[in-house]
Enzyme design. Structure first.
Site, PDB file in Angstrom:
ATOM      1  N   ALA A   1       0.848  -1.189   0.000  1.00 28.52           N
ATOM      2  CA  ALA A   1       0.000   0.000   0.000  1.00 28.52           C
ATOM      3  C   ALA A   1       0.884   1.239   0.000  1.00 28.52           C
ATOM      4  O   ALA A   1       2.071   1.187   0.332  1.00 28.52           O
ATOM      5  CB  ALA A   1      -0.912  -0.003   1.218  1.00 28.52           C
TER       6      ALA A   1
ATOM      7  N   GLY B   1      -0.262  -5.027   0.891  1.00 24.25           N
ATOM      8  CA  GLY B   1      -1.431  -4.983   0.029  1.00 24.25           C
ATOM      9  C   GLY B   1      -1.228  -5.717  -1.279  1.00 24.25           C
ATOM     10  O   GLY B   1      -2.196  -6.216  -1.867  1.00 24.25           O
TER      11      GLY B   1
ATOM     12  N   GLU C   1       3.342  -5.340   7.656  1.00 26.22           N
ATOM     13  CA  GLU C   1       2.650  -4.212   8.282  1.00 26.22           C
ATOM     14  C   GLU C   1       3.065  -3.984   9.727  1.00 26.22           C
ATOM     15  O   GLU C   1       3.099  -2.846  10.205  1.00 26.22           O
ATOM     16  CB  GLU C   1       1.127  -4.429   8.208  1.00 26.22           C
ATOM     17  CG  GLU C   1       0.537  -4.301   6.822  1.00 26.22           C
ATOM     18  CD  GLU C   1       0.542  -5.612   6.047  1.00 26.22           C
ATOM     19  OE1 GLU C   1      -0.099  -5.677   4.996  1.00 26.22           O
ATOM     20  OE2 GLU C   1       1.207  -6.574   6.496  1.00 26.22           O
TER      21      GLU C   1
ATOM     22  N   GLU D   1      -1.911  -9.260  -0.476  1.00 24.65           N
ATOM     23  CA  GLU D   1      -3.359  -9.391  -0.253  1.00 24.65           C
ATOM     24  C   GLU D   1      -4.121  -9.390  -1.574  1.00 24.65           C
ATOM     25  O   GLU D   1      -5.093 -10.133  -1.739  1.00 24.65           O
ATOM     26  CB  GLU D   1      -3.830  -8.270   0.669  1.00 24.65           C
ATOM     27  CG  GLU D   1      -3.352  -8.447   2.104  1.00 24.65           C
ATOM     28  CD  GLU D   1      -3.652  -7.253   2.992  1.00 24.65           C
ATOM     29  OE1 GLU D   1      -4.261  -7.450   4.053  1.00 24.65           O
ATOM     30  OE2 GLU D   1      -3.285  -6.120   2.624  1.00 24.65           O
TER      31      GLU D   1
END
Length: 273
Positions: free
Chosen positions: A75, A123, A146, A126
């Site tokens: 992200a 991300g 994270e 994911e």
């Protein structure tokens, strides 16, 4: 008139195979230099490209890949930092990613992640896990880092990772924040296949061509049965989902064609009806 085959936004491009192509794929390429980091705008554009691929009758299989040296490195940390003191903005960002990844996971068309380059982290991992099939170049490292930022996975990592690699290993990866190489990801079941650097999109298209041989009706039924069945608490409920999807295929033209072709020892010609 703009067609889906010509769809191009700032960060996301969708290319649809021509009508004479046997693979019938829609290839979505994320192009957000330098690392293809996911931010709100990119998520919106990816959502639009995915909707276009779903709506295009020519497309039977969707491929998601990255441009340059990355699939998706994670992200956008800058955007995460901007919303760290705004609970509503943070909630909106998390829900945007969750909803998009759920749409991908529940897609009636198979979605193949062609994971290229150096990293599929946070991300990016994911996003890959939301796809139905994951192919990775040997150079890729995977992880959910994270925790190193004082946060946690929020786009499905805490749920999909344990389902793919098991609870213990998933917790190890998320709690340590460590990366694993592509071969280890394959050993754990995180990816379906590891291929040489530079060949992952070609391999994804080869697999898409194989899938595209078959009728769209059982393809969608299989995806639905697996997706809905995995969220059920009891195997009996999951088997009921499978039963209903199987029954829904009865009487279809493609079922009749498939059985007839088998008995007549010829290749079936499916019409997706």
């Amino acid at each position: 008139m703009t067609t889906f085959a010509e769809l191009q936004t700032m960060y996301v491009h969708l290319d649809v195979a021509g009508e004479t192509s046997v693979d019938r794929t829609g290839t979505i390429t994320i192009d957000h230099p330098p690392a293809n980091a996911l931010n709100s705008q990119l998520l919106d554009e990816l959502d639009a490209a995915f909707d276009a691929a779903l709506a295009d009758a020519q497309v039977k299989v969707i491929i998601i890949t990255g441009a340059g040296q990355f699939f998706v490195a994670g992200a956008d940390d800058t955007e995460i930092n901007e919303v760290k003191d705004d609970a509503e903005a943070a909630k909106a960002l998390i829900e945007k990613g969750q909803n998009l990844f759920l749409k991908i996971e529940r897609s009636p068309k198979p979605v193949i992640a062609a994971i290229n380059g150096r990293f599929a982290l946070g991300g990016g991992n994911e996003l890959a896990m939301a796809c139905h099939i994951r192919l990775a170049e040997d150079s890729v490292q995977f992880g959910q880092p994270e925790i190193k930022l004082g946060i946690m996975p929020g786009w499905g990592g805490t749920q999909r990772l344990p389902r793919l690699v098991g609870k213990g290993k998933a917790l190890e990866l998320m709690l340590t924040g460590m990366n694993i190489k592509a071969q280890e990801a394959y050993r754990l079941g995180l990816v379906n296949k590891v291929v040489p650097v530079g060949s992952v999109v070609r391999e994804a298209r080869r697999m898409a061509a194989l899938i595209s041989n078959w009728s769209a009706l059982p393809i969608e039924a299989i995806l639905t049965a697996v997706s809905d069945g995995l969220v059920e608490n009891h195997i009996e409920d999951a088997m009921e989902v499978e039963l209903q999807q199987f029954i829904a295929l009865q009487g279809s033209a493609d079922m009749a064609e498939g059985l007839a072709a088998f008995l007549e020892k010829r290749r079936p010609v499916f019409s997706d009806q």
